[in-house]
Write a protein that holds these residues in place. Structure first.
Motif, PDB file in Angstrom:
ATOM      1  N   MET A   7       0.833  -1.189   0.000  1.00 33.73           N
ATOM      2  CA  MET A   7       0.000   0.000   0.000  1.00 33.73           C
ATOM      3  C   MET A   7       0.872   1.245   0.000  1.00 33.73           C
ATOM      4  SD  MET A   7      -3.204  -0.986  -0.043  1.00 33.73           S
ATOM      5  CE  MET A   7      -2.638  -2.247  -1.199  1.00 33.73           C
ATOM      6  N   SER A   8       0.379   2.291  -0.612  1.00 34.30           N
ATOM      7  CA  SER A   8       1.171   3.509  -0.792  1.00 34.30           C
ATOM      8  C   SER A   8       0.958   4.506   0.343  1.00 34.30           C
ATOM      9  CB  SER A   8       0.780   4.181  -2.110  1.00 34.30           C
ATOM     10  OG  SER A   8       0.954   3.316  -3.209  1.00 34.30           O
ATOM     11  N   LYS A   9       1.942   5.356   0.522  1.00 31.74           N
ATOM     12  CA  LYS A   9       1.788   6.532   1.371  1.00 31.74           C
ATOM     13  C   LYS A   9       1.242   7.630   0.469  1.00 31.74           C
ATOM     14  CE  LYS A   9       4.348   9.912   4.173  1.00 31.74           C
ATOM     15  NZ  LYS A   9       3.259  10.045   5.160  1.00 31.74           N
ATOM     16  N   VAL A  10       0.040   8.103   0.747  1.00 38.02           N
ATOM     17  CA  VAL A  10      -0.604   9.063  -0.146  1.00 38.02           C
ATOM     18  C   VAL A  10      -1.047  10.297   0.624  1.00 38.02           C
ATOM     19  CG1 VAL A  10      -1.410   7.181  -1.625  1.00 38.02           C
ATOM     20  CG2 VAL A  10      -2.966   8.144   0.068  1.00 38.02           C
ATOM     21  N   ALA A  11      -1.197  11.389  -0.118  1.00 35.20           N
ATOM     22  CA  ALA A  11      -1.776  12.617   0.415  1.00 35.20           C
ATOM     23  C   ALA A  11      -3.007  12.951  -0.409  1.00 35.20           C
ATOM     24  CB  ALA A  11      -0.768  13.758   0.353  1.00 35.20           C
ATOM     25  N   TRP A  12      -4.003  13.538   0.258  1.00 35.52           N
ATOM     26  CA  TRP A  12      -5.221  13.948  -0.446  1.00 35.52           C
ATOM     27  C   TRP A  12      -5.492  15.420  -0.139  1.00 35.52           C
ATOM     28  CZ3 TRP A  12      -8.206  10.845  -3.674  1.00 35.52           C
ATOM     29  CH2 TRP A  12      -9.294  11.516  -4.253  1.00 35.52           C
ATOM     30  N   ILE A  13      -5.553  16.232  -1.196  1.00 34.28           N
ATOM     31  CA  ILE A  13      -5.757  17.667  -1.053  1.00 34.28           C
ATOM     32  C   ILE A  13      -7.138  18.020  -1.601  1.00 34.28           C
ATOM     33  CG2 ILE A  13      -4.798  19.949  -1.509  1.00 34.28           C
ATOM     34  CD1 ILE A  13      -2.818  18.015  -0.144  1.00 34.28           C
ATOM     35  N   GLY A  14      -8.051  18.441  -0.724  1.00 31.87           N
ATOM     36  CA  GLY A  14      -9.383  18.860  -1.155  1.00 31.87           C
ATOM     37  C   GLY A  14     -10.466  17.880  -0.745  1.00 31.87           C
ATOM     38  N   LEU A  15     -11.212  18.223   0.323  1.00 32.20           N
ATOM     39  CA  LEU A  15     -12.233  17.324   0.863  1.00 32.20           C
ATOM     40  C   LEU A  15     -13.632  17.882   0.630  1.00 32.20           C
ATOM     41  CD1 LEU A  15     -10.469  16.405   4.231  1.00 32.20           C
ATOM     42  CD2 LEU A  15     -10.662  14.962   2.198  1.00 32.20           C
ATOM     43  N   GLY A  16     -13.952  18.135  -0.639  1.00 29.12           N
ATOM     44  CA  GLY A  16     -15.293  18.568  -0.993  1.00 29.12           C
ATOM     45  C   GLY A  16     -16.241  17.384  -1.082  1.00 29.12           C
ATOM     46  N   VAL A  17     -17.382  17.577  -1.731  1.00 28.77           N
ATOM     47  CA  VAL A  17     -18.384  16.508  -1.794  1.00 28.77           C
ATOM     48  C   VAL A  17     -17.859  15.291  -2.556  1.00 28.77           C
ATOM     49  CG1 VAL A  17     -20.349  18.059  -1.560  1.00 28.77           C
ATOM     50  CG2 VAL A  17     -19.489  17.521  -3.837  1.00 28.77           C
ATOM     51  N   MET A  18     -16.904  15.501  -3.453  1.00 35.32           N
ATOM     52  CA  MET A  18     -16.299  14.389  -4.174  1.00 35.32           C
ATOM     53  C   MET A  18     -15.073  13.868  -3.430  1.00 35.32           C
ATOM     54  SD  MET A  18     -18.181  13.971  -6.910  1.00 35.32           S
ATOM     55  CE  MET A  18     -17.173  13.103  -8.113  1.00 35.32           C
ATOM     56  N   GLY A  19     -14.175  14.751  -3.064  1.00 32.47           N
ATOM     57  CA  GLY A  19     -12.912  14.354  -2.464  1.00 32.47           C
ATOM     58  C   GLY A  19     -13.050  13.661  -1.123  1.00 32.47           C
ATOM     59  N   TYR A  20     -14.011  14.080  -0.317  1.00 29.92           N
ATOM     60  CA  TYR A  20     -14.189  13.508   1.022  1.00 29.92           C
ATOM     61  C   TYR A  20     -14.413  11.996   0.962  1.00 29.92           C
ATOM     62  CZ  TYR A  20     -15.640  13.581   5.967  1.00 29.92           C
ATOM     63  OH  TYR A  20     -15.726  13.384   7.320  1.00 29.92           O
ATOM     64  N   PRO A  21     -15.414  11.521   0.196  1.00 31.02           N
ATOM     65  CA  PRO A  21     -15.587  10.061   0.136  1.00 31.02           C
ATOM     66  C   PRO A  21     -14.504   9.350  -0.651  1.00 31.02           C
ATOM     67  CG  PRO A  21     -17.177  11.156  -1.304  1.00 31.02           C
ATOM     68  CD  PRO A  21     -16.505  12.226  -0.500  1.00 31.02           C
ATOM     69  N   MET A  22     -13.934   9.994  -1.683  1.00 30.64           N
ATOM     70  CA  MET A  22     -12.868   9.355  -2.453  1.00 30.64           C
ATOM     71  C   MET A  22     -11.662   9.075  -1.570  1.00 30.64           C
ATOM     72  SD  MET A  22     -13.324  11.691  -5.876  1.00 30.64           S
ATOM     73  CE  MET A  22     -11.970  11.073  -6.882  1.00 30.64           C
ATOM     74  N   ALA A  23     -11.279  10.057  -0.756  1.00 30.94           N
ATOM     75  CA  ALA A  23     -10.168   9.849   0.175  1.00 30.94           C
ATOM     76  C   ALA A  23     -10.505   8.756   1.184  1.00 30.94           C
ATOM     77  CB  ALA A  23      -9.848  11.162   0.894  1.00 30.94           C
ATOM     78  N   GLY A  24     -11.774   8.681   1.574  1.00 27.49           N
ATOM     79  CA  GLY A  24     -12.204   7.635   2.497  1.00 27.49           C
ATOM     80  C   GLY A  24     -12.026   6.246   1.915  1.00 27.49           C
ATOM     81  N   HIS A  25     -12.331   6.090   0.635  1.00 19.56           N
ATOM     82  CA  HIS A  25     -12.138   4.791  -0.016  1.00 19.56           C
ATOM     83  C   HIS A  25     -10.655   4.411  -0.055  1.00 19.56           C
ATOM     84  CE1 HIS A  25     -16.228   3.971  -1.173  1.00 19.56           C
ATOM     85  NE2 HIS A  25     -16.355   5.142  -1.765  1.00 19.56           N
TER      86      HIS A  25
END
Length: 294
Positions: free
Chosen positions: A1-19
């Motif tokens: 598994m990768s070490k990742v960063a997620w920038i932007g937790l809008g209505v799309m980004g919030y659940p995508m980062a959760g997955h």
């Protein structure tokens, strides 16, 4: 598994980062609104950074999902942007619907740092993001795509490398142009059928088995008839996307007469107070216009 960063937790980004987190990746997030960042970490675990650069420190893959070109430029190349700490071999995956121009500019900036960049806009809306069933269209190098493909698949059911840098954004423009006339046609058809006194449930059950079938028909006809628009892809967002399409069309000489007309219809919906309504709200404009004439 990768070490990742997620920038932007809008209505799309919030659940995508959760997955991504649920798939086992080590996720660090950043959002301009600190409360949303803290809420995501409380819900999913992981960690957060106070700036994009801090969130992306040491990451193998950095995802972005922000509002527009200016927002994207700020979180990448701005004073606190993460390109200053993008490590060699890392890949930036951008899910923002943005211009092909900025995609190519970020590609060159990443390459100059020994890293990679993929423009990877998505289709499927908020429901697709929440259910992990997005369609992702990607532009960039095959080697970078290979590094990021498994992580992207955490929230997608289709991930396709279309071509070189910018091809993902151009494909998203094709997608939005297709949808423009389709939603207007569906709105007109539903409005016509209701005014003709038809049983629309039977009508849709019949015509959705033939050439008229579409995702919009299957998923939006009931809410369109009910006048329910408080969900999904907002009118403000689609007009932003159309603006990107028009800019690109001016460069490549394409004609977009139907898209331009539908864009003006959405401007009418905005004036009706529907800036955050779902794009299926085009039917509300028809109902308004016909009420005025009756």
């Amino acid at each position: 598994m990768s070490k990742v960063a997620w920038i932007g937790l809008g209505v799309m980004g919030y659940p995508m980062a959760g997955h991504l987190k649920s798939s086992g990746h080590d996720v660090t997030v950043f959002n301009r609104t600190r409360e949303k960042t803290e809420k995501w970490v409380a819900e999913h675990g992981g960690s957060f950074g106070t700036t994009p650069a801090e969130a992306a420190e040491g990451a193998d893959i950095v995802f972005t999902c922000v509002g527009n070109d200016d927002d994207l430029r700020a979180v990448t190349l701005g004073p606190d942007g993460f390109y200053q700490c993008l490590k060699p071999g890392a890949v930036h995956v951008d899910h923002t619907t943005a211009s092909a121009e900025i995609a190519r500019a970020l590609y060159e900036a990443a390459k100059s740092r020994g890293a990679g960049a993929l423009d990877a806009p998505v289709s499927g809306g908020q429901a697709g993001a929440e259910n992990g069933k997005l369609t992702v269209m990607v532009g960039g190098d095959e080697s970078d795509f290979a590094k990021a493909q498994t992580a992207i698949a955490s929230f997608a059911h289709a991930v396709t490398l279309i071509g070189p840098s910018g091809a993902g954004q151009l494909t998203k423009m094709v997608n939005q142009i297709c949808i423009a006339g389709l939603i207007q046609g569906l709105a007109e058809a539903l409005n016509f059928g209701m005014r003709a006194g038809l049983d629309m449930e039977k009508v849709i059950a019949t015509i959705s088995k033939g050439a008229a079938q579409s995702w919009q028909m299957e998923n939006r006809w009931k809410t369109m008839i009910a006048g329910e628009f408080e969900f999904g892809f907002a009118v403000d967002w689609v007009r932003k996307d159309f603006g990107i399409c028009f800019d690109e069309a001016r460069r490549n000489g394409a004609s977009l007469p139907v898209t331009a007309l539908v864009d003006q219809f959405y401007a009418d919906v905005q004036e009706m107070g529907g800036r955050r309504w779902d794009t299926s709200s085009l039917i509300a404009r028809l109902n308004r216009d016909e009420s005025k004439s009756s």
